[in-house]
Scaffold this motif. Structure first.
Motif, mmCIF file in Angstrom:
data_model
loop_
_atom_site.group_PDB
_atom_site.id
_atom_site.type_symbol
_atom_site.label_atom_id
_atom_site.label_comp_id
_atom_site.label_asym_id
_atom_site.label_seq_id
_atom_site.Cartn_x
_atom_site.Cartn_y
_atom_site.Cartn_z
ATOM 1 N N ILE A 130 0.890 -1.095 -0.053
ATOM 2 C CA ILE A 130 -0.183 -0.003 0.040
ATOM 3 C C ILE A 130 0.718 1.152 -0.142
ATOM 4 C CG2 ILE A 130 -1.907 -1.272 1.330
ATOM 5 C CD1 ILE A 130 -1.200 0.208 3.908
ATOM 6 N N THR A 131 2.183 0.972 -0.044
ATOM 7 C CA THR A 131 3.112 2.360 -0.146
ATOM 8 C C THR A 131 4.067 1.979 -1.337
ATOM 9 O OG1 THR A 131 4.401 1.318 1.289
ATOM 10 C CG2 THR A 131 2.957 2.921 2.281
ATOM 11 N N ALA A 132 4.657 3.406 -1.745
ATOM 12 C CA ALA A 132 5.571 3.239 -3.011
ATOM 13 C C ALA A 132 6.835 2.641 -2.700
ATOM 14 C CB ALA A 132 5.572 4.561 -3.725
ATOM 15 N N GLU A 133 7.261 1.474 -3.042
ATOM 16 C CA GLU A 133 8.427 0.951 -2.944
ATOM 17 C C GLU A 133 9.005 -0.037 -3.833
ATOM 18 O OE1 GLU A 133 11.439 0.435 -1.649
ATOM 19 O OE2 GLU A 133 11.561 1.522 0.048
ATOM 20 N N VAL A 134 10.027 -0.448 -3.913
ATOM 21 C CA VAL A 134 10.677 -1.092 -5.022
ATOM 22 C C VAL A 134 10.503 -2.886 -4.574
ATOM 23 C CG1 VAL A 134 13.035 -1.204 -4.602
ATOM 24 C CG2 VAL A 134 12.370 -1.180 -6.822
ATOM 25 N N TYR A 135 10.738 -3.127 -3.515
ATOM 26 C CA TYR A 135 10.978 -4.601 -3.203
ATOM 27 C C TYR A 135 9.890 -5.623 -3.778
ATOM 28 C CZ TYR A 135 14.317 -2.230 -0.014
ATOM 29 O OH TYR A 135 15.126 -1.554 0.496
ATOM 30 N N LEU A 136 8.638 -5.112 -3.891
ATOM 31 C CA LEU A 136 7.523 -5.963 -4.570
ATOM 32 C C LEU A 136 7.947 -6.387 -5.965
ATOM 33 C CD1 LEU A 136 4.150 -5.031 -3.139
ATOM 34 C CD2 LEU A 136 5.172 -7.087 -2.859
ATOM 35 N N LEU A 137 8.635 -5.240 -6.663
ATOM 36 C CA LEU A 137 8.889 -5.498 -8.030
ATOM 37 C C LEU A 137 10.089 -6.386 -7.937
ATOM 38 C CD1 LEU A 137 8.095 -5.011 -11.004
ATOM 39 C CD2 LEU A 137 9.618 -2.889 -10.820
ATOM 40 N N TYR A 138 10.880 -6.287 -7.193
ATOM 41 C CA TYR A 138 11.896 -7.189 -6.946
ATOM 42 C C TYR A 138 11.990 -8.663 -6.671
ATOM 43 C CZ TYR A 138 15.848 -9.144 -3.742
ATOM 44 O OH TYR A 138 16.614 -10.203 -3.122
ATOM 45 N N ALA A 139 10.785 -8.781 -5.821
ATOM 46 C CA ALA A 139 10.306 -9.962 -5.427
ATOM 47 C C ALA A 139 9.588 -10.676 -6.928
ATOM 48 C CB ALA A 139 9.390 -10.223 -4.379
ATOM 49 N N CYS A 140 9.002 -9.935 -7.443
ATOM 50 C CA CYS A 140 8.153 -10.561 -8.794
ATOM 51 C C CYS A 140 9.238 -10.861 -9.791
ATOM 52 C CB CYS A 140 7.427 -9.342 -9.345
ATOM 53 S SG CYS A 140 5.759 -8.996 -8.374
ATOM 54 N N GLY A 141 10.350 -10.064 -10.111
ATOM 55 C CA GLY A 141 11.607 -10.258 -10.738
ATOM 56 C C GLY A 141 11.936 -11.796 -10.544
ATOM 57 N N MET A 142 12.209 -11.933 -9.193
ATOM 58 C CA MET A 142 12.886 -13.124 -8.802
ATOM 59 C C MET A 142 11.926 -14.293 -9.040
ATOM 60 S SD MET A 142 13.895 -14.477 -5.151
ATOM 61 C CE MET A 142 15.460 -13.224 -5.051
ATOM 62 N N PHE A 143 10.648 -14.259 -8.804
ATOM 63 C CA PHE A 143 9.872 -15.304 -8.969
ATOM 64 C C PHE A 143 9.617 -15.560 -10.627
ATOM 65 C CE2 PHE A 143 6.821 -16.604 -5.325
ATOM 66 C CZ PHE A 143 7.839 -16.378 -4.713
ATOM 67 N N SER A 144 9.721 -14.448 -11.533
ATOM 68 C CA SER A 144 9.546 -14.587 -12.938
ATOM 69 C C SER A 144 10.775 -15.473 -13.481
ATOM 70 C CB SER A 144 9.508 -13.051 -13.479
ATOM 71 O OG SER A 144 8.429 -12.649 -13.257
ATOM 72 N N ILE A 145 12.066 -15.168 -13.086
ATOM 73 C CA ILE A 145 12.863 -16.085 -13.546
ATOM 74 C C ILE A 145 12.727 -17.384 -12.902
ATOM 75 C CG2 ILE A 145 15.434 -16.321 -12.915
ATOM 76 C CD1 ILE A 145 15.802 -13.274 -12.320
ATOM 77 N N SER A 146 12.195 -17.633 -11.765
ATOM 78 C CA SER A 146 12.054 -19.005 -11.154
ATOM 79 C C SER A 146 10.999 -19.730 -11.846
ATOM 80 C CB SER A 146 11.730 -19.013 -9.682
ATOM 81 O OG SER A 146 12.728 -18.312 -8.982
ATOM 82 N N TYR A 147 10.255 -19.109 -12.293
ATOM 83 C CA TYR A 147 9.027 -19.757 -13.112
ATOM 84 C C TYR A 147 9.503 -20.205 -14.447
ATOM 85 C CZ TYR A 147 4.678 -20.417 -15.827
ATOM 86 O OH TYR A 147 3.676 -20.870 -16.394
ATOM 87 N N CYS A 148 10.410 -19.321 -15.173
ATOM 88 C CA CYS A 148 10.839 -19.597 -16.393
ATOM 89 C C CYS A 148 11.591 -20.841 -16.341
ATOM 90 C CB CYS A 148 11.583 -18.295 -17.053
ATOM 91 S SG CYS A 148 10.497 -17.032 -17.395
ATOM 92 N N LEU A 149 12.582 -20.923 -15.351
ATOM 93 C CA LEU A 149 13.437 -21.866 -15.016
ATOM 94 C C LEU A 149 12.738 -23.384 -14.719
ATOM 95 C CD1 LEU A 149 16.580 -20.285 -13.097
ATOM 96 C CD2 LEU A 149 16.426 -21.012 -15.685
ATOM 97 N N LEU A 150 11.832 -23.374 -14.012
ATOM 98 C CA LEU A 150 10.926 -24.386 -13.754
ATOM 99 C C LEU A 150 10.020 -24.902 -14.935
ATOM 100 C CD1 LEU A 150 9.539 -23.292 -10.273
ATOM 101 C CD2 LEU A 150 11.248 -25.295 -10.715
ATOM 102 N N SER A 151 9.701 -23.841 -15.730
ATOM 103 C CA SER A 151 9.136 -24.194 -16.857
ATOM 104 C C SER A 151 9.935 -25.150 -17.818
ATOM 105 C CB SER A 151 8.559 -22.985 -17.536
ATOM 106 O OG SER A 151 7.488 -22.451 -16.825
#
Length: 659
Positions: A130-151
């Motif tokens: 609910i506040t402006a910060e970069v850490y959620l996008l950082y986590a989304c980036g890590m999860f996107s990489i992981s999803y691609c590798l698992l795929s």
């Protein structure tokens, strides 16, 4: 074979995640917040350049949300955070689907409820949502990489491998912490798919570099002189200084001490810090979710070792990079915990009495939602928290017309109020570090009628030392143009200007050739301190205390330089509290001890500092030096009383004396 979910199951899944987003949106704040939140709002609003390392992808994506035709700008940018919260939960769902095909509605419900309950139980996740910060996008980036590798592991389609490399490059453009995760993935992939990686290594490296080229946006944007432009990356040398964290290494080394364990003086200290962080992570995730996630990790390592190691590397890299920090940067570890709880749930619901576990998950989510509905919950208080805006607005409104305001602690909120909300457009705001450290910050440009002031960018031989050239020029031009100059008191200013600053009721200082040194303790600061008593949520309190300490510390330091010791004691005592346990930081307590020393109250100084000489505090040279000074100035009678009062602490040998 991966069984495709039925349309009804897909509809229910999509609806569930949309309901989650609606829930988070209802809690989204429309108020600017402390720390970097206001800076990121400005970054989104004007595609500006924030503090290193720039976070170019965050600025571009969050800027899209500022075009929404409703709500205040800060609400729209915070809405981007709520969208990232939804995206992170969805990516977690898809990762679990890759590991355990969710072919039935029962499995989908179990996974959704598990992820939802775990994430809603984390105050860091909710605060970042609910506040402006970069850490959620950082986590989304890590999860996107992981999803691609698992795929790729599941399908052996090399396109997933190329996609993971490109997303890895993009993730580096999100946050520098992603570099550590990407580096750890290299040996993992070599161990699992050596031949494939070697065959396509050149293409993978090229695609990864292609994604990271997003960083070139920063110098290109810097050439257009954006309004904030903290780093002024308009040359190759300054761009390298910016992305290599040269500024923080030079001016804020204490911050980097908490990055990748650099502050640990020995392996034992580092291990101790790691386990302290791990215990804080367990507390953040929750004492219900933590053991469930541990069981889920054991199950995953047994079933799919590659995926288990991937999870350990992802969660561990965020903990390692941000060792000793608060929980917000650990969002990847928190989100991985949610996935592990979901994996365990998949195993439990397939058993004979699996419906009972579904009932437990429903009750768990009900409890989390009931907790959030409490008006006194941290998330509800944060949504309506207006103190940051009110405090800075009061300072701006107390300035004379056309005043120059040299500011640092309140810079981003003041800039937001002026640029976005249109508060006091007549005031000329100046970022304090841009005057004193021109090698690391953009030049200051101001217009005084027909006169243009532009601070010199003198690349000095010692850029870490504060330069007063820009300040002298600014004062000369402003005073000649008959503009009053105000300062937010900070240590670098207080000494040189101690005889030329007059403290105003709002807690800022006015430049005056003959200042009034009898003004009372600022009422505005006392109001900010008293507001701490009304904040009962831990993280909200700590953030507010940190900002209040910055303002109070600057004024107290100025009072100390002006030899107004009693007022400095009163102000710091009001901040820290009259008796232990003190609520302020060790830095403020050290400052309070110095004011005691200067005012001749040596016994109070000793009573304050000696209990702090614990085993860990003994490594603080400032604390130790102040404690020795206090003890040395005691009268024989006072020394005997102090020794009797604190005999059980065994402090005397630490001060170099003999009992």
């Amino acid at each position: 074979m991966h069984t495709r979910a039925r349309p009804l199951s897909q509809l229910i899944g999509v609806s569930s995640f949309l309901l989650l987003w609606v829930l988070v949106v209802c809690m989204t704040s429309a108020q600017p917040y402390w720390r970097d939140a206001s800076e990121f709002v400005l970054t989104a609003f004007s595609l500006d350049i924030p503090h290193p390392t720039g976070f170019p992808l965050y600025g571009m994506l969050s800027n899209l949300f500022t075009f929404f035709p409703f709500g205040e700008v800060v609400f729209r940018v915070n809405l981007f955070s709520s969208f990232l919260a939804l995206l992170l939960a969805f990516l977690g769902f898809k990762i679990v689907d890759r590991l355990v095909p969710l072919s039935t509605l029962k499995l989908q419900v179990a996974v959704f409820l598990s992820i939802l309950a775990t994430l809603l139980g984390s105050s860091a996740f909710l605060r970042q949502s609910i506040t402006a910060e970069v850490y959620l996008l950082y986590a989304c980036g890590m999860f996107s990489i992981s999803y691609c590798l698992l795929s790729y592991e599941r399908t052996e389609d090399v396109r997933w491998l190329f996609t993971s490399a490109f997303v890895a490059g993009l993730s580096i453009a999100i946050h520098a912490a992603s570099v550590l995760f990407v580096l750890l993935l290299v040996p993992l992939m070599f161990g699992a798919r050596r031949k494939i990686v070697l065959r396509h290594f050149g293409v993978l490296a090229f695609v990864g570099i292609l994604g990271s080229l997003l960083y070139l946006y920063l110098p290109l944007r810097g050439l257009t002189s954006p309004p904030l432009d903290t780093g002024s990356v308009d040359s190759v040398e300054r761009f390298w200084r910016y992305i290599s964290l040269a500024r923080d290494r030079a001016l804020r080394p204490e911050v980097l001490q908490h990055v990748v364990g650099l502050g640990s003086s020995s392996p034992i200290d580092f291990v101790g810090l790691f386990f302290r962080d791990l215990s804080r992570l367990v507390k953040e995730v929750g004492f219900v979710a933590a053991p469930l996630a541990t069981c889920g990790l054991v199950l995953l390592l047994k079933r799919t070792p590659f995926a288990g190691v991937l999870v350990v590397l992802g969660a561990g890299s965020s903990l390692f990079f941000f060792s000793g920090w608060q929980a917000d940067p650990w969002l990847p570890a928190i989100a991985w915990s949610a996935c592990l709880v979901a994996l365990l749930s998949c195993s439990l619901v397939e058993r004979k009495f699996g419906f009972l576990w579904i009932a437990v998950l429903v009750a768990w989510n009900g409890y989390q939602l009931w907790t959030l509905s409490d008006p006194q919950s941290e998330i509800r208080r944060l949504r309506d928290f207006s103190l940051p805006e009110q405090s800075v607005r009061t300072k701006l409104e107390g300035l004379s017309f056309g005043a120059v305001f040299v500011v640092e602690p309140s810079w981003f909120i003041a800039r937001y109020l002026q640029v976005v909300e249109g508060v006091r457009p007549d005031v000329l705001l100046v970022y304090n570090p841009s005057l004193f450290f021109p090698a690391y910050f953009r030049k200051t440009k101001l217009v005084f009628g027909d006169v243009l002031f532009e601070s010199a960018r003198n690349e000095e031989t010692n850029p870490e030392a504060a330069s007063f050239t820009g300040l002298k020029s600014l004062l000369q031009v402003a005073l000649e143009a008959k503009h009053e100059v105000y300062f937010e008191p900070v240590t670098v200013l207080n000494g040189p200007l101690r005889k030329l600053l007059e403290i105003t009721p709002s807690g800022i200082a006015r430049f005056a050739p003959t200042p009034d040194l009898t003004t009372p303790v600022p009422r505005g600061l006392l109001d900010d301190i008293s507001s701490l008593d009304d904040i009962h949520q831990r993280d909200l309190f700590l953030d507010t205390l940190s900002q209040t300490e910055a303002s109070v510390g600057g004024v107290a330091d100025l009072l100390l330089h002006q030899e107004r010791y009693e007022q400095a004691v009163d102000l710091l005592s009001e901040l820290c509290g009259k008796n232990a346990p003190y609520r302020c930081s060790r830095v403020s307590l050290n400052n309070l001890a110095v004011t005691f020393l200067r005012s001749g109250r040596n016994r109070e100084c000793a009573q304050l500092l000696i209990p702090m000489l614990s085993k860990s505090s003994f490594q603080d040279p400032v604390l130790l030096a102040n404690s020795k000074s206090c003890f040395a100035r005691l009268t024989p009678e006072e020394r005997t009383q102090i020794e009797d009062e604190f005999a059980e602490l065994g402090f005397h040998s630490r001060l170099g004396g003999e009992k």
